[in-house]
Motif scaffolding. Sequence first.
Motif, PDB file in Angstrom:
ATOM      1  N   LYS A 162     -61.035  14.156   5.940  1.00 32.88           N
ATOM      2  CA  LYS A 162     -60.428  12.996   6.761  1.00 32.88           C
ATOM      3  C   LYS A 162     -59.307  13.575   7.651  1.00 32.88           C
ATOM      4  CE  LYS A 162     -61.997   8.977   4.317  1.00 32.88           C
ATOM      5  NZ  LYS A 162     -61.479   7.742   3.668  1.00 32.88           N
ATOM      6  N   PRO A 163     -58.984  13.385   8.931  1.00 35.03           N
ATOM      7  CA  PRO A 163     -57.984  13.902   9.669  1.00 35.03           C
ATOM      8  C   PRO A 163     -56.499  13.820   9.087  1.00 35.03           C
ATOM      9  CG  PRO A 163     -59.523  12.878  11.141  1.00 35.03           C
ATOM     10  CD  PRO A 163     -59.947  12.400   9.973  1.00 35.03           C
ATOM     11  N   GLU A 164     -56.298  12.558   8.452  1.00 39.32           N
ATOM     12  CA  GLU A 164     -54.970  12.205   7.903  1.00 39.32           C
ATOM     13  C   GLU A 164     -54.531  13.221   6.808  1.00 39.32           C
ATOM     14  OE1 GLU A 164     -57.700   8.762   6.515  1.00 39.32           O
ATOM     15  OE2 GLU A 164     -57.458  10.074   8.175  1.00 39.32           O
ATOM     16  N   TYR A 165     -55.535  13.733   6.133  1.00 38.11           N
ATOM     17  CA  TYR A 165     -55.351  14.684   5.020  1.00 38.11           C
ATOM     18  C   TYR A 165     -54.497  16.006   5.677  1.00 38.11           C
ATOM     19  CZ  TYR A 165     -59.083  11.962   2.457  1.00 38.11           C
ATOM     20  OH  TYR A 165     -59.565  10.935   1.828  1.00 38.11           O
ATOM     21  N   ARG A 166     -54.947  16.272   6.736  1.00 38.33           N
ATOM     22  CA  ARG A 166     -54.341  17.589   7.307  1.00 38.33           C
ATOM     23  C   ARG A 166     -53.110  16.838   7.846  1.00 38.33           C
ATOM     24  NH1 ARG A 166     -55.471  22.658   6.448  1.00 38.33           N
ATOM     25  NH2 ARG A 166     -57.539  22.275   6.617  1.00 38.33           N
ATOM     26  N   THR A 167     -52.797  15.906   8.549  1.00 38.06           N
ATOM     27  CA  THR A 167     -51.750  15.620   9.399  1.00 38.06           C
ATOM     28  C   THR A 167     -50.574  14.988   8.802  1.00 38.06           C
ATOM     29  OG1 THR A 167     -52.648  13.583  10.123  1.00 38.06           O
ATOM     30  CG2 THR A 167     -53.212  15.607  11.506  1.00 38.06           C
ATOM     31  N   LEU A 168     -50.828  14.277   7.871  1.00 39.56           N
ATOM     32  CA  LEU A 168     -49.819  13.389   7.091  1.00 39.56           C
ATOM     33  C   LEU A 168     -48.481  14.372   6.721  1.00 39.56           C
ATOM     34  CD1 LEU A 168     -49.333  10.356   6.262  1.00 39.56           C
ATOM     35  CD2 LEU A 168     -50.210  11.085   3.867  1.00 39.56           C
ATOM     36  N   HIS A 169     -47.306  14.038   7.291  1.00 37.83           N
ATOM     37  CA  HIS A 169     -46.236  14.647   6.809  1.00 37.83           C
ATOM     38  C   HIS A 169     -45.999  15.991   7.383  1.00 37.83           C
ATOM     39  CE1 HIS A 169     -44.929  11.178   4.600  1.00 37.83           C
ATOM     40  NE2 HIS A 169     -45.856  11.205   3.856  1.00 37.83           N
ATOM     41  N   ALA A 170     -47.003  16.497   8.210  1.00 37.65           N
ATOM     42  CA  ALA A 170     -47.167  17.798   8.758  1.00 37.65           C
ATOM     43  C   ALA A 170     -46.804  18.145  10.061  1.00 37.65           C
ATOM     44  CB  ALA A 170     -48.575  18.304   8.263  1.00 37.65           C
ATOM     45  N   GLN A 171     -46.319  16.926  10.920  1.00 37.61           N
ATOM     46  CA  GLN A 171     -45.924  17.210  12.203  1.00 37.61           C
ATOM     47  C   GLN A 171     -44.466  18.075  12.269  1.00 37.61           C
ATOM     48  OE1 GLN A 171     -45.989  14.381  10.626  1.00 37.61           O
ATOM     49  NE2 GLN A 171     -44.425  12.940  11.177  1.00 37.61           N
ATOM     50  N   TYR A 172     -44.086  18.784  13.556  1.00 35.05           N
ATOM     51  CA  TYR A 172     -43.026  19.178  13.547  1.00 35.05           C
ATOM     52  C   TYR A 172     -41.891  18.268  13.895  1.00 35.05           C
ATOM     53  CZ  TYR A 172     -39.483  22.806  15.159  1.00 35.05           C
ATOM     54  OH  TYR A 172     -38.310  23.459  15.197  1.00 35.05           O
ATOM     55  N   ASP A 173     -41.019  18.107  13.150  1.00 35.53           N
ATOM     56  CA  ASP A 173     -39.843  16.899  13.362  1.00 35.53           C
ATOM     57  C   ASP A 173     -38.502  17.540  12.426  1.00 35.53           C
ATOM     58  OD1 ASP A 173     -38.334  14.898  13.681  1.00 35.53           O
ATOM     59  OD2 ASP A 173     -39.761  13.390  13.214  1.00 35.53           O
ATOM     60  N   PRO A 174     -37.787  18.323  13.271  1.00 31.58           N
ATOM     61  CA  PRO A 174     -36.594  18.933  12.490  1.00 31.58           C
ATOM     62  C   PRO A 174     -35.478  17.605  12.371  1.00 31.58           C
ATOM     63  CG  PRO A 174     -36.673  19.784  14.778  1.00 31.58           C
ATOM     64  CD  PRO A 174     -38.011  19.230  14.376  1.00 31.58           C
ATOM     65  N   GLU A 175     -35.466  16.789  13.179  1.00 30.57           N
ATOM     66  CA  GLU A 175     -34.312  15.910  13.111  1.00 30.57           C
ATOM     67  C   GLU A 175     -34.761  14.957  11.806  1.00 30.57           C
ATOM     68  OE1 GLU A 175     -33.822  13.422  16.446  1.00 30.57           O
ATOM     69  OE2 GLU A 175     -33.545  14.957  17.815  1.00 30.57           O
ATOM     70  N   GLU A 176     -36.102  14.844  11.740  1.00 32.70           N
ATOM     71  CA  GLU A 176     -36.295  13.953  10.415  1.00 32.70           C
ATOM     72  C   GLU A 176     -36.059  14.780   9.293  1.00 32.70           C
ATOM     73  OE1 GLU A 176     -37.855  10.779   7.691  1.00 32.70           O
ATOM     74  OE2 GLU A 176     -36.727  11.011   9.794  1.00 32.70           O
ATOM     75  N   ALA A 177     -36.782  16.090   9.268  1.00 34.89           N
ATOM     76  CA  ALA A 177     -36.348  16.982   7.982  1.00 34.89           C
ATOM     77  C   ALA A 177     -34.887  17.036   7.865  1.00 34.89           C
ATOM     78  CB  ALA A 177     -36.972  18.197   8.563  1.00 34.89           C
ATOM     79  N   SER A 178     -34.059  17.146   8.771  1.00 35.89           N
ATOM     80  CA  SER A 178     -32.598  17.209   8.521  1.00 35.89           C
ATOM     81  C   SER A 178     -31.932  15.817   7.851  1.00 35.89           C
ATOM     82  CB  SER A 178     -31.584  17.179   9.825  1.00 35.89           C
ATOM     83  OG  SER A 178     -32.016  18.540  10.237  1.00 35.89           O
ATOM     84  N   ARG A 179     -32.497  14.634   8.263  1.00 37.71           N
ATOM     85  CA  ARG A 179     -32.178  13.400   7.755  1.00 37.71           C
ATOM     86  C   ARG A 179     -32.452  13.442   6.344  1.00 37.71           C
ATOM     87  NH1 ARG A 179     -33.881   8.462   6.187  1.00 37.71           N
ATOM     88  NH2 ARG A 179     -36.133   8.932   6.503  1.00 37.71           N
ATOM     89  N   LEU A 180     -33.778  13.737   6.053  1.00 39.23           N
ATOM     90  CA  LEU A 180     -34.270  13.813   4.409  1.00 39.23           C
ATOM     91  C   LEU A 180     -33.284  14.623   3.912  1.00 39.23           C
ATOM     92  CD1 LEU A 180     -38.109  13.585   5.076  1.00 39.23           C
ATOM     93  CD2 LEU A 180     -36.879  11.792   4.141  1.00 39.23           C
TER      94      LEU A 180
END
Length: 643
Positions: free
Chosen positions: A409-427
């Motif tokens: 299923k596509p979501e198995y590949r994409t979940l939490h796997a997009q490039y988002d450095p701002e969200e990474a820094s916040r976490l």
Amino acid sequence: MTVWRRERPLGGRGGRDGGAGRPRAAAALAALALLLPGLARAADETAAARLPAEPLVVDLAAAGRELGRPGGEIVTLVAKPRDIRYISAYSYARLVGYDESLALKADLLAQYESQDDKVFTFTLRAGHRWSDGQPFTAEDFRYWWEDVALNKELSPSGPPEFMIVDGQLPRFEVLDPLRVRFTWDRPNPRFLPELASPRDPFIYRPAHYLKQFHARYAPKNDLDAAVKAQKVKGWATLHNRLDAMFEQTNPDLPTLQPWRVTNTAPAARFVFVRNPYYHRVDRNGQQLPYVDRVLMDIAAAGLFAAKANAGEADLLFRGLTMEDIPILREGERAKGYRTHLWPSARGSEIALYPNLTAADPVWRRLNRDVRFRRALSLAIDRRTLNNALLFGLGTEGNDTVVEGSPLYKPEYRTLHAQYDPEEASRLLDTVGLGARNGAGIRLLPDGRELEIVVETDGESMMLTDGLTLIAEFWREVGVKLFVKPQDRTVLRNRAYAGLTTMVAAQGLDLAMPTAEMPPDELAPVHQDTYAWPKWGQFVETKGKEGEPVDIPEAKTLLDLNAQWMATGDAAMQARIWGEMLRNRAENQWVIGTVAGALQPVVAKTRLVNLPDRATYSWKPTAMIGVYRMDEFFWGPERKEAAR
């Protein structure tokens, strides 16, 4: 009950397809046959006598392949003598094996029956023989079970784990010389997939050969003399050394595989010759394998591509990588070979394994925080990785099953796997890593720099290059990465001891599963999974070593895996797979990057029946195993003998 029908019996024996010779030679043979009519008949009877009463008749036409001609040899390369054992995967003769569509079919067996995955009845082929001509019978199964698997001296840890269901061993019965039965009180759905695995568990042994080295059967004086001659501690050590079904280190050990080894180390070349009693034939009655010999030459792994470029290998795949494609392409025309590019079925070419059972308490706490793992995932620019490492041809995202799997299923590949450095820094800030030093590197709660030591086996240039890029991505969010290459054995021992913080390696092996294949690679049940080695130790040793799983989401994986192991219902198995794959993506136990590397498969252009394009994987395709190397042949002319 599921009953798998017996393969169709051997029909009339026709002439060899594609075997037309020169007119003069054909006329001479015809004249000889007229003069000596009994000669051809006797030769045919001799060939027929080597086959089982009902050989496995392969349908080459259905697979889009050609009827072959016998003879010649295939030269391939291995990096060290121990690697010759992989011929068991390449040649892939199994009691029950996968076909190219990943359906289970009887192979060495004439048929098998399964009753609710609890009762398995195996029927052997009448007249089937070992490579030394001795009969293959139910006694060979009984010997393995009673005299090897259940013998404490030969098998101190007991029978293989897949033979145990809820702590119970099966009831084994010999029904007659050609039929055996394994019975469990509860379902054992992994039994048949295990028999079809790339590493054959060999639940049978050539009893007639091995009994001469077993204390139960051999005269003590003879056995003592053999132990002394081999300079080993006792009869069990001797037996285990000679019982080298997978290792291929004993040329005297009979086999059912298409080729048998003829020499031992030390050697620069290992020679495998065709098994004269092999059980497969083509529709014209020609016995397989078509090729007489397989030659495995020892060469430095770093020289594989150069040697293939120079035409020194007829068939080569293991040890080649995508980085080798340019040099391989260069030599194709001059040396008469082709570089086939097969898509690799692997969850991720580079996967990062935060050690949830790390000994360091600070890193243990961080690695166990799902926000930290998600942050590291979101900080990776997978598109840049894809372009740099896979020419933009790969699939970006998590370490999960590939699109060719019915469970994808596509979501198995994409979940939490997009490039988002701002969200990474916040976490990372929410985890408590907001403090930084003058260089912008975040600080651990104890004041140390947030420098993740990522350990690797140092064998993959792609992995090393990828980590260099990931270090740049992570530095943008205040995380340092230090790469520590080392020997694979050292790396594993460090992980098992809890000394690693994070390991970089390849992702899922079983990335193209069907629901009927065990999902245990997704659960914390094996110590060789770098994300949770101590949890795996605990399960494997039944609580004697390691640590119990103590994270609820990981316990869910344990429970789901146990549910799969307890059912033979395909719909329920598919549902369990789905829940485990979603759990894996949600929790980022393993941080995937890019998948979809192309595996170079080099073959001489005259080598026929190798697919131009096919899926390459360790599990379940056994590298090239399910594509039937025994059906490859040389055309239009036989290859000259190697010098």
